[in-house]
Design a protein around this motif. Structure first.
Motif, short mmCIF file in Angstrom:
data_model
loop_
_atom_site.label_atom_id
_atom_site.label_comp_id
_atom_site.label_asym_id
_atom_site.label_seq_id
_atom_site.Cartn_x
_atom_site.Cartn_y
_atom_site.Cartn_z
N ASP A 17 -0.86 4.87 14.07
CA ASP A 17 0.42 3.78 13.58
C ASP A 17 0.16 2.59 14.74
N THR A 18 0.03 1.33 14.19
CA THR A 18 -0.25 0.17 14.83
C THR A 18 0.62 -0.84 14.68
N ALA A 19 1.37 -1.56 15.41
CA ALA A 19 2.30 -2.58 15.42
C ALA A 19 1.57 -3.74 15.69
N TYR A 20 1.88 -4.82 14.97
CA TYR A 20 1.25 -6.30 14.65
C TYR A 20 2.63 -7.31 14.78
N PHE A 21 2.14 -8.23 15.40
CA PHE A 21 2.92 -9.71 15.38
C PHE A 21 1.77 -10.70 14.70
N CYS A 22 2.24 -11.39 13.58
CA CYS A 22 1.42 -12.44 12.81
C CYS A 22 2.00 -13.77 12.51
N THR A 23 1.48 -14.83 12.88
CA THR A 23 1.92 -15.99 12.74
C THR A 23 1.26 -16.84 11.61
N TYR A 24 1.82 -17.48 10.68
CA TYR A 24 1.18 -18.13 9.60
C TYR A 24 1.25 -19.79 9.76
N GLU A 25 0.03 -20.35 9.53
CA GLU A 25 0.18 -21.96 9.63
C GLU A 25 -0.39 -22.42 8.42
N PHE A 55 0.78 -1.16 -0.18
CA PHE A 55 -0.06 -0.09 -0.21
C PHE A 55 1.04 1.41 0.05
N ASP A 56 1.68 1.30 -0.94
CA ASP A 56 2.56 2.48 -1.10
C ASP A 56 3.48 2.72 0.22
N GLY A 57 3.92 1.80 0.85
CA GLY A 57 4.67 1.96 1.89
C GLY A 57 3.92 2.24 3.35
N LYS A 58 2.60 2.25 3.19
CA LYS A 58 1.95 2.45 4.34
C LYS A 58 1.72 1.22 5.22
N VAL A 59 2.06 0.10 4.67
CA VAL A 59 2.02 -1.18 5.60
C VAL A 59 3.65 -1.70 5.39
N LYS A 60 4.34 -1.97 6.33
CA LYS A 60 5.60 -2.58 6.19
C LYS A 60 5.70 -3.73 7.45
N SER A 61 6.50 -4.59 6.87
CA SER A 61 6.75 -5.77 7.59
C SER A 61 7.87 -6.47 7.43
N ILE A 62 8.40 -7.19 8.54
CA ILE A 62 9.55 -7.85 8.67
C ILE A 62 9.29 -9.58 8.90
N ALA A 63 9.65 -10.31 7.67
CA ALA A 63 9.56 -11.65 7.90
C ALA A 63 10.50 -12.49 8.74
N LEU A 64 10.20 -13.30 9.36
CA LEU A 64 11.11 -14.31 10.36
C LEU A 64 10.60 -15.54 10.56
N GLN A 65 11.40 -16.42 10.86
CA GLN A 65 11.21 -17.62 11.11
C GLN A 65 11.03 -17.88 12.79
N GLY A 66 9.77 -17.80 13.21
CA GLY A 66 9.71 -17.92 14.70
C GLY A 66 10.16 -19.47 15.30
N ASP A 67 9.83 -19.59 16.52
CA ASP A 67 10.05 -20.73 17.10
C ASP A 67 9.74 -22.29 16.50
N THR A 68 8.39 -22.12 15.95
CA THR A 68 7.40 -23.01 15.54
C THR A 68 6.90 -22.67 14.21
N LEU A 69 6.60 -21.59 13.93
CA LEU A 69 6.00 -20.98 12.48
C LEU A 69 6.62 -19.99 12.18
N PRO A 70 6.45 -19.81 10.75
CA PRO A 70 6.99 -18.46 9.99
C PRO A 70 5.84 -17.32 10.79
#
Length: 93
Positions: free
Chosen positions: A85-93, A8-23
């Motif tokens: 501005d809202t920060a989040y943590f998201c896991t993916y299954e 969205f033209d830089g209005k949402v930014k995230s950093i992807a990582l591999q968590g302990d059990t899930l991306p």
């Protein structure tokens, strides 16, 4: 290795990582209204700020503040509004 994503033209930014059990991703959503698509089940936790979310199949908007979490099924879309501005943590299954 970390990867940075921008939407969205830089209005949402995230950093992807591999968590302990899930991306996972950690990110920030700037004020605005957005529609996100999922390819996997997502569990999103608001870390700071708040998101007002319309989940798939619902006409209702629900506000999630810091510490609150919600789930979105795979292969769906959901709408989200941020007033600050809202920060989040998201896991993916």
């Amino acid at each position: 290795m970390l990867s940075v994503n921008e939407y969205f033209d830089g209005k949402v930014k995230s950093i992807a990582l591999q968590g302990d059990t899930l991306p996972a991703t950690v990110g920030v959503i700037s004020p605005g209204e957005y529609e996100f698509g999922t390819s996997k089940k997502e569990v999103m936790t608001v870390v700071s700020g708040a998101l007002t979310v319309q989940l798939p199949g619902s006409d209702n908007w629900v506000r999630y503040g810091a510490g609150d979490a919600f789930e979105v099924v795979a292969n769906a879309s959901f709408k989200a509004k941020a007033e600050v501005d809202t920060a989040y943590f998201c896991t993916y299954e």
